[in-house]
Design a protein around this motif. Structure first.
Motif, short mmCIF file in Angstrom:
data_model
loop_
_atom_site.label_atom_id
_atom_site.label_comp_id
_atom_site.label_asym_id
_atom_site.label_seq_id
_atom_site.Cartn_x
_atom_site.Cartn_y
_atom_site.Cartn_z
N THR A 182 0.65 -1.22 0.09
CA THR A 182 0.01 0.04 -0.07
C THR A 182 0.97 1.08 -0.09
O THR A 182 1.94 1.34 0.38
CB THR A 182 -0.91 0.04 1.43
OG1 THR A 182 -2.06 1.02 1.11
CG2 THR A 182 -0.27 0.32 2.31
N ASP A 208 -5.05 -0.77 3.82
CA ASP A 208 -3.96 -0.64 4.15
C ASP A 208 -2.99 -1.80 4.00
O ASP A 208 -1.76 -1.83 4.78
CB ASP A 208 -4.02 -0.58 5.97
CG ASP A 208 -4.46 1.09 6.32
OD1 ASP A 208 -4.25 1.88 5.41
OD2 ASP A 208 -5.19 1.25 7.07
N SER A 229 -7.34 9.30 5.96
CA SER A 229 -6.33 8.34 5.18
C SER A 229 -6.46 8.72 3.75
O SER A 229 -7.63 8.90 3.31
CB SER A 229 -6.56 6.85 5.48
OG SER A 229 -6.11 6.59 6.91
N TRP A 256 -5.34 7.06 0.11
CA TRP A 256 -4.66 6.02 -0.49
C TRP A 256 -4.24 6.16 -1.84
O TRP A 256 -5.04 6.88 -2.81
CB TRP A 256 -5.55 4.72 -0.68
CG TRP A 256 -5.63 4.15 0.70
CD1 TRP A 256 -4.81 3.28 1.61
CD2 TRP A 256 -6.68 4.21 1.58
NE1 TRP A 256 -5.37 3.10 2.66
CE2 TRP A 256 -6.66 3.49 2.92
CE3 TRP A 256 -8.08 4.88 1.44
CZ2 TRP A 256 -7.49 3.36 3.89
CZ3 TRP A 256 -9.05 5.02 2.43
CH2 TRP A 256 -8.78 4.27 3.80
#
Length: 329
Positions: free
Chosen positions: A118, A241, A325, A327
């Motif tokens: 990730t 994650d 978060s 990504w």
């Protein structure tokens, strides 16, 4: 006078990017800090009890809350945390059903493929009953090799303010470090598992639901009931994650989320990495989760959680960001 000027410059009670800008009035917090600088010697450092710090589940609180911070023998610069993402008022919400259909079409070629590892940018909150909450931004990159070894690199960085010092709790005490400082670099020996989230996720919605339920099981008190929508979002975070999803896995996740109860379309947002996305909001017990998804292919871009109830013990109020978060693919 020189000492006082240095302390004042270091405290920076009115940062240029603050809510009042450089020539505006001080807020109450800044006035209090300025009074401390002019009338008192800096206090000895106090150890902060970190009551919340992590990425795995909502039980582990991570967040961004605006706060001025005094640490160490000298005064550290003020650290500005981001405000909650704002949905564009003139945008048209896209239903999750429609987004899931787009994701299926985008996955027809099977590209891009699933990749273990990730790349995530996160902002995390450390809280205590004695000190204001502080923001700990960092970037994590996990890469797996063909021999089943993997490397994890954690860097202190905040893309909102490139090149500026970053607050970290390296060594157990909050302090400022240079932007881009490597906090840890670890290489792990070969390992494998056939249990989620280490095992590859399936790319159909029914089996993906079972996979996420198993991945989330360690955080559930009652294993007999199905996942709630809040728990489903937590489980999706665990998945992201560990894996960079391919087109087919993203389509399966979009289909699964489209069937989740209470997850409603809110409109268009620009995330903290400058990407345009569609926001989907779930109002839970004491918090609101906002999922940001790519409008073209349904891939998850980010997840923001905000407080809907304040807690004066920890210096947080309704509307403060609890976690974020982002990504990257």
């Amino acid at each position: 006078m020189a000492d006082e000027l240095e302390l004042l410059r270091g405290a920076n009670p009115v940062p240029a990017d603050g809510p009042h800008y450089g020539d505006g009035p001080l807020d109450h917090t800044a006035e209090r800090r300025l009074d401390l600088l002019l009338n008192q010697r800096p206090a000895a450092p106090r150890r902060r009890t970190r009551l919340a710090w992590g990425l795995a589940a909502t039980a582990v609180v991570t967040a961004l809350v605006s706060a001025l911070l005094l640490t160490g023998q000298t005064t550290a610069p003020a650290v500005a945390a981001p405000r909650p993402l704002v949905v564009r008022a003139d945008s048209t919400p896209v239903s999750l059903d429609r987004l899931a259909e787009r994701a299926v079409r985008a996955a027809a070629t099977g590209s891009p493929g699933l990749r273990k590892g990730t790349h995530v940018q996160s902002w995390s909150l450390a809280m205590s009953e004695k000190d204001p909450p502080i923001t700990l931004p960092q970037e994590t990159i996990v890469r797996w090799n063909r021999d089943d070894t993997h490397t994890e690199i954690v860097v202190a960085t905040d893309p909102r303010h490139p090149g500026r010092p970053v607050l970290t709790d390296e060594g157990g005490e909050p302090r400022l470090v240079d932007d881009g400082k490597v906090l840890s670099r670890r290489t792990y020996p070969p390992s494998w598992s056939d249990a989620p989230p280490q095992s590859p996720p399936p790319h159909d919605a029914v089996r993906l639901h079972d996979y996420l339920e198993e991945a989330q099981r360690a955080f559930l008190a009652d294993h007999s009931r199905p996942l709630s929508t809040a728990e489903l979002l937590d489980a999706a975070k665990i998945l992201l994650d560990h894996w960079t999803l391919g087109a087919r896995e993203s389509a399966a996740l979009a289909r699964l989320l489209a069937d989740a109860e209470g997850l409603r379309p809110a409109g268009q947002v620009t995330d903290r990495l400058g990407r345009r996305g569609q926001a989907y909001v779930y109002d839970g017990e004491g918090s609101r989760q906002m999922l940001i998804m790519d409008p073209a292919d349904g891939a998850v871009l980010g997840l923001e959680v905000t407080f809907t109830r304040g807690d004066p013990r920890f210096g947080v109020k309704a509307g403060d960001v609890m976690s974020y978060s982002a990504w990257m693919r």
